[in-house]
Structures are given as structure tokens and as C-alpha cells.
Design a protein around this motif. Structure first.
Motif, short mmCIF file in Angstrom:
data_model
loop_
_atom_site.label_atom_id
_atom_site.label_comp_id
_atom_site.label_asym_id
_atom_site.label_seq_id
_atom_site.Cartn_x
_atom_site.Cartn_y
_atom_site.Cartn_z
N GLU A 266 -10.21 5.12 -4.86
CA GLU A 266 -9.07 5.77 -4.19
C GLU A 266 -8.35 6.72 -5.14
OE1 GLU A 266 -7.07 2.81 -1.17
OE2 GLU A 266 -7.41 1.81 -3.07
N SER B 235 -0.32 5.26 -8.74
CA SER B 235 -0.60 5.21 -7.30
C SER B 235 -1.21 6.52 -6.82
CB SER B 235 0.69 4.94 -6.52
OG SER B 235 1.53 6.08 -6.53
N ARG C 35 0.82 -1.21 0.00
CA ARG C 35 0.00 0.00 0.00
C ARG C 35 0.86 1.27 0.00
NH1 ARG C 35 -5.16 0.31 -1.14
NH2 ARG C 35 -5.44 1.96 0.38
N PHE D 229 -4.28 0.10 -6.54
CA PHE D 229 -5.23 0.95 -5.82
C PHE D 229 -6.60 0.87 -6.50
CE2 PHE D 229 -1.14 2.68 -4.66
CZ PHE D 229 -1.31 2.98 -3.32
#
Length: 221
Positions: A195, A169, A44, A191
Motif C-alpha cells: 500500500e 501512512s 485505516r 499499512f
């Protein structure tokens, strides 16, 4: 927005498929120093600068105790995996499509110079890119805007020159926002679309090839 004249394309994870190798290299480096974190948590954070990742993962105490050593060991671990890395589908097609439309192209990476060199060779992109960045070019890493600002500077462009980032990202999108650029994303960062949109992405595509095919419907038309 005005038609962009500079396309800043993230390399790591956007054009070459590196995110899981990065996560595994960080996992092994940290574990070798007695700190074990779940791989999903590390994943993440991939796309954030390595100078920030250790503290984001384990807090300031872990950063102060092993941060520098972890980064050194990460380089060695990643070197062991670099032979497994391949371009993402349509990555070179995207570079050519951007250039065919008359845009200037910067391959932007905060990776180590030797890694960036390997990725650019994988893409056969030395004759395509107008400029290339590495970790040696920016003082602060993503989500700070430094790397994107350097990308413009390498072409002699001002910070208000029309430009757009292609990344993978939320850290890319936030860096673009901080630099005043719109961001288009591919899904290889892992992702969720929500998001990426919440972070500010103006478009989301499955692969670089899919973006290349849809380029006329993006800010890079």
C-alpha cells in the motif's frame, strides 16, 4: 533528485506511537454520540485530517449531524490516553542523524498544539527542530499538501526547495506527492508495504531507528 536540504518529519504515529490511541479516542467519541464503527475501519483512516475522518467513515449525513461534536469529544478522549504514549524506537536518534547530515528539520503535525507540545517534549526535540507545525498552521489537512507547504514556509524556503517527508501512512505519502516531495515511511502506521509503495513511498523501514541506521541509502544521505 538533488540532495534534500529540508527533512519534514511527521510526528504523530511516525516518531511517537499514537495511532492506536487515536483510533480508540475516535471510537469512544463517536460511540458516545450513538455511532459505532469497527475499530479497524477507524484505524485505516488515522493520519487523515480529523476534519475529513468523520465523513470518510460515516458519510456526509453523519458529518453534518455530529461531526463537530465528535471532534470536540475526540480531544477529551485523547487527552485521557496521552499519558500512555511513548516515542517509537530510535525516534530521537533519527532526528539527530538527520541534523548530523546538515539538513534542516521540521517536525510536522496537524495535531492540536497542546498535543504536539507534549510529543515534542517526549522526544526532547525543541533544541533539534528548526520549525514545528500544528493544526493551527494549515487550512486543509492531509492528504492535501498544505501542512508540508507550511513546513517549508516556516524556514523561508520556496516550494521547489529540495525536501523529503518521513511519515507512516498512505495519507502522508499522498500529501508528499501533492507537495512534490518524495516520501520515506516507517511501518508504525499499520499499512502494508504494498500500500505504501503503491501510494508512492520511495523507502520503507520498520522503525525510526532502522531508518536512522539506513539513512545513507535514502534521499536523506
Amino acid at each position: 533528485m538533488p540532495e534534500p536540504t529540508i527533512a519534514v518529519l511527521d510526528v504523530d504515529g511516525t516518531l511517537v506511537d499514537t495511532n492506536y490511541q487515536h483510533a480508540l479516542a475516535w471510537y469512544r467519541a463517536l460511540r458516545s454520540l450513538g455511532e459505532t464503527f469497527p475499530l479497524w475501519r477507524i484505524h485505516r483512516l488515522i493520519g487523515m485530517g480529523g476534519d475529513q475522518l468523520v465523513s470518510a467513515l460515516g458519510g456526509d449525513e453523519v458529518e453534518q449531524r455530529i461531526g463537530d461534536e465528535a471532534r470536540d469529544r475526540w480531544v477529551g478522549e485523547f487527552d485521557e490516553l496521552i499519558g500512555e504514549i511513548s516515542p517509537l524506537p530510535g525516534a530521537r536518534d533519527l532526528l539527530l542523524a538527520v541534523k548530523d547530515r546538515g539538513h534542516r528539520l521540521v517536525l510536522a503535525s496537524s495535531g492540536k498544539p497542546q498535543h504536539v507540545d507534549a510529543f515534542v517534549d517526549l522526544l526532547d526535540a525543541r533544541g533539534i527542530a528548526d520549525a514545528i507545525t500544528t493544526s493551527e498552521d494549515a487550512e486543509q489537512t492531509k492528504p492535501a499538501p498544505d501542512l508540508l507547504q507550511v513546513a517549508l514556509q516556516k524556514l523561508g524556503a520556496s516550494q521547489d526547495t529540495a525536501s523529503v517527508l518521513v511519515g507512516d501512512s498512505v495519507w502522508d505519502v499522498e500529501a508528499a506527492k501533492n507537495a512534490g516531495m518524495p516520501a520515506i515511511c516507517v511501518r508504525s502506521g499499520g499499512f502494508g508495504d504494498d500500500e505504501l509503495r503503491d501510494a508512492g513511498a520511495v523507502g520503507i523501514h520498520d522503525t525510526p531507528g532502522d531508518l536512522a541506521a539506513a539513512l545513507d541509502g535514502t534521499p536523506l544521505a
